[in-house]
Design a protein around this motif. Sequence first.
Motif, PDB file in Angstrom:
ATOM      1  N   ALA A  57       0.745  -1.445  -0.129  1.00 10.86           N
ATOM      2  CA  ALA A  57      -0.049   0.149   0.067  1.00 10.86           C
ATOM      3  C   ALA A  57       0.979   1.377   0.038  1.00 10.86           C
ATOM      4  O   ALA A  57       0.435   2.075  -0.597  1.00 10.86           O
ATOM      5  CB  ALA A  57      -0.852  -0.258   1.083  1.00 10.86           C
ATOM      6  N   LEU A  58       1.820   1.373   0.663  1.00  7.39           N
ATOM      7  CA  LEU A  58       2.700   2.382   0.937  1.00  7.39           C
ATOM      8  C   LEU A  58       3.457   2.665  -0.537  1.00  7.39           C
ATOM      9  O   LEU A  58       3.172   3.783  -1.008  1.00  7.39           O
ATOM     10  CB  LEU A  58       3.930   2.047   1.774  1.00  7.39           C
ATOM     11  CG  LEU A  58       5.066   3.035   2.094  1.00  7.39           C
ATOM     12  CD1 LEU A  58       4.447   4.696   2.437  1.00  7.39           C
ATOM     13  CD2 LEU A  58       5.985   2.837   3.126  1.00  7.39           C
ATOM     14  N   VAL A  59       3.994   1.775  -1.183  1.00  9.81           N
ATOM     15  CA  VAL A  59       4.411   1.902  -2.449  1.00  9.81           C
ATOM     16  C   VAL A  59       3.398   2.580  -3.473  1.00  9.81           C
ATOM     17  O   VAL A  59       3.826   3.366  -4.510  1.00  9.81           O
ATOM     18  CB  VAL A  59       5.188   0.682  -3.376  1.00  9.81           C
ATOM     19  CG1 VAL A  59       5.308   0.887  -4.532  1.00  9.81           C
ATOM     20  CG2 VAL A  59       6.196   0.212  -2.194  1.00  9.81           C
ATOM     21  N   ALA A  60       2.312   1.964  -3.447  1.00 11.12           N
ATOM     22  CA  ALA A  60       1.077   2.115  -4.437  1.00 11.12           C
ATOM     23  C   ALA A  60       0.784   3.678  -3.834  1.00 11.12           C
ATOM     24  O   ALA A  60       0.437   4.687  -4.813  1.00 11.12           O
ATOM     25  CB  ALA A  60      -0.141   1.259  -4.081  1.00 11.12           C
ATOM     26  N   LEU A  61       0.812   4.023  -2.692  1.00 13.83           N
ATOM     27  CA  LEU A  61       0.252   5.416  -2.323  1.00 13.83           C
ATOM     28  C   LEU A  61       1.287   6.562  -2.597  1.00 13.83           C
ATOM     29  O   LEU A  61       1.186   7.729  -3.317  1.00 13.83           O
ATOM     30  CB  LEU A  61       0.059   5.649  -0.908  1.00 13.83           C
ATOM     31  CG  LEU A  61      -1.237   4.946  -0.207  1.00 13.83           C
ATOM     32  CD1 LEU A  61      -1.216   4.826   1.173  1.00 13.83           C
ATOM     33  CD2 LEU A  61      -2.559   5.635  -0.810  1.00 13.83           C
ATOM     34  N   GLU A  62       2.394   6.121  -2.799  1.00 13.97           N
ATOM     35  CA  GLU A  62       3.592   7.093  -3.274  1.00 13.97           C
ATOM     36  C   GLU A  62       4.049   7.079  -4.770  1.00 13.97           C
ATOM     37  O   GLU A  62       4.508   7.913  -5.124  1.00 13.97           O
ATOM     38  CB  GLU A  62       4.945   6.769  -2.419  1.00 13.97           C
ATOM     39  CG  GLU A  62       4.667   7.291  -0.765  1.00 13.97           C
ATOM     40  CD  GLU A  62       5.902   7.166  -0.066  1.00 13.97           C
ATOM     41  OE1 GLU A  62       6.060   7.408   0.889  1.00 13.97           O
ATOM     42  OE2 GLU A  62       7.060   6.491  -0.592  1.00 13.97           O
TER      43      GLU A  62
END
Length: 370
Positions: A57-62
């Motif tokens: 999720a973090l990679v996708a959000l950034e």
Amino acid sequence: MALLLFLSAAPREAGAFAPQVTADAAVLLDARTGTVLYGRTPYERRPPASTTKILTALVALEGGRLSDVVTVSPYASWTEGSSLYLRTGERLTLEELLWGALLESGNDACVAIAEHLAGSEEGFARLQNKKAWAIGAWDTHFVNPHGLPAPDHYTTAYDLATIARYALRNSKFQEIVRAREKVVSGPSGGRSFFSTNRLLWSYSGADGVKTGTTAEAGQCLVASATRGGRQLVAVVLHSDDRWSDAAALLDFGYTESRLLQPGKAGETVTVPLKNGLTPAVTARLAQDLYVVVPWQKVGRVEKSLEVQALKAPVERGSKVGEVVIRVEGETVTRADLIATQAVAARNPATVFLWRLYRPLLARLWGLHLL
């Protein structure tokens, strides 16, 4: 700077009042400072199961846009394990997929995210590992976005806490992981998602983060809670009772430690100055200072200035010293003092100009000048 007043050279189980947990690996961090409050084999590499999805999720959000429309591939729709039951050709926004991945732990949603952002799981895993290492999770290596068992797919309790602590700074991530349920409406119609994190219902202040379960990894949980403005992050891996274990860790953190702020960014002090047109220079604290201490040591926190013999000239914005925080004589954190004004060196020419223009400057700036 993380303060290890609870755990000396390396994290170990705390003393007589240590929380009782069943997990094979566990860690408790203060979210603001990263202070380790408790650890049980926190650096042991273990399979993370679906707690992998925090980093996904973090990679996708950034790296993506929430409004991106993603078309589900056959490969994504056939992903085994926990699922949103996505259909080949179905279209969802990246935000919908993130809600499904974090709340209902949809493996198919994670593959759809990976393919959208990197073209494949392999390409996305490279992004995951690059991000993990960039934020200090050096014992993490992922090969897929969902956490299904695979060779060379591992992390540690400490790394998961570090990743979660970083991710919780993202407001959208916070919004998703604290929600108990969510109804979304996207290109293919509406969906309802329900969180797998029972702690959101049972623990006061709980606001995240993610469950994980496989036969190899056992019961896993990354949990967070906020009370009185203070957030803690607990991780338990291969637990017999992840809910009780996480609650025990969080209780321990709130009961046995305190978060203090002995210095605020922008706070000003006067620093003595030699050979200057003024006998001192005003300086500001460059950053907030926080420290976590056992509750018994709250009264033993000391704040002092460390300034070497300062001699003019001094440029505005230059470092003129440090504020140092100690607990029982041990330095635990420090921050720079930055000059808020320029002060020229004293010599016949500067003294003459100073005396000439001082009344004018005083009237213009409303200053009391020595």
